[in-house]
Design a protein around this motif. Sequence first.
Motif, mmCIF file in Angstrom:
data_model
loop_
_atom_site.group_PDB
_atom_site.id
_atom_site.type_symbol
_atom_site.label_atom_id
_atom_site.label_comp_id
_atom_site.label_asym_id
_atom_site.label_seq_id
_atom_site.Cartn_x
_atom_site.Cartn_y
_atom_site.Cartn_z
ATOM 1 N N SER A 61 -7.437 -31.956 -18.422
ATOM 2 C CA SER A 61 -6.391 -32.241 -19.546
ATOM 3 C C SER A 61 -5.778 -30.649 -19.566
ATOM 4 O O SER A 61 -6.190 -30.012 -19.348
ATOM 5 C CB SER A 61 -7.208 -32.487 -20.763
ATOM 6 O OG SER A 61 -7.987 -31.669 -21.060
ATOM 7 N N CYS A 115 -4.059 -29.670 -15.587
ATOM 8 C CA CYS A 115 -3.849 -31.107 -15.207
ATOM 9 C C CYS A 115 -3.035 -31.178 -14.007
ATOM 10 O O CYS A 115 -1.827 -30.838 -13.915
ATOM 11 C CB CYS A 115 -3.693 -32.146 -16.161
ATOM 12 S SG CYS A 115 -3.619 -33.711 -15.804
ATOM 13 N N GLN A 161 -2.988 -40.462 -21.780
ATOM 14 C CA GLN A 161 -3.432 -39.467 -20.830
ATOM 15 C C GLN A 161 -2.139 -38.977 -20.030
ATOM 16 O O GLN A 161 -1.755 -37.673 -19.716
ATOM 17 C CB GLN A 161 -4.591 -39.651 -20.212
ATOM 18 C CG GLN A 161 -5.812 -39.494 -20.873
ATOM 19 C CD GLN A 161 -7.132 -39.775 -19.931
ATOM 20 O OE1 GLN A 161 -6.875 -39.818 -18.804
ATOM 21 N NE2 GLN A 161 -8.263 -40.351 -20.712
#
Length: 131
Positions: free
Chosen positions: A12, A16, A76
């Motif tokens: 994250s 990422c 995400q």
Amino acid sequence: MDLFKYPGVGRSGHFCKGHYLFCNFGYQYLACKAQDKPDDPLLGLPVLGCYASEDYARDFLTSLHQWKNPLDIISQLMCYLLGDKHSLSRFNEEQAIDYLVDSLLNKDLLIFEVDEPRMTFSGHWGSESSS
């Protein structure tokens, strides 16, 4: 389950480099930005159907495997593309899917299949369960 582990994938924040996905058939894919594509000659070309048809791209994203993917995989992907998890609050799930479909059509998001086809006992290429 993950046969491929590319650096930074699944993280994250700023570090990422993309996310792993599982389609409704259970095959593994890598979703990443063009600049984050791993330097792997065996990775192949992106799934062209996601760029050729809005319907295919939408169907791919809305029919991801229900229990092999994280529950918030769409969130995400949005955070990864936007580079900011706080701006995600502007989108509901339908708007997020629309944004991801547009990103696929614009090739801002690439989808690569990372599962290799398996040779069946009969010598034909296909899934392990085919007879």
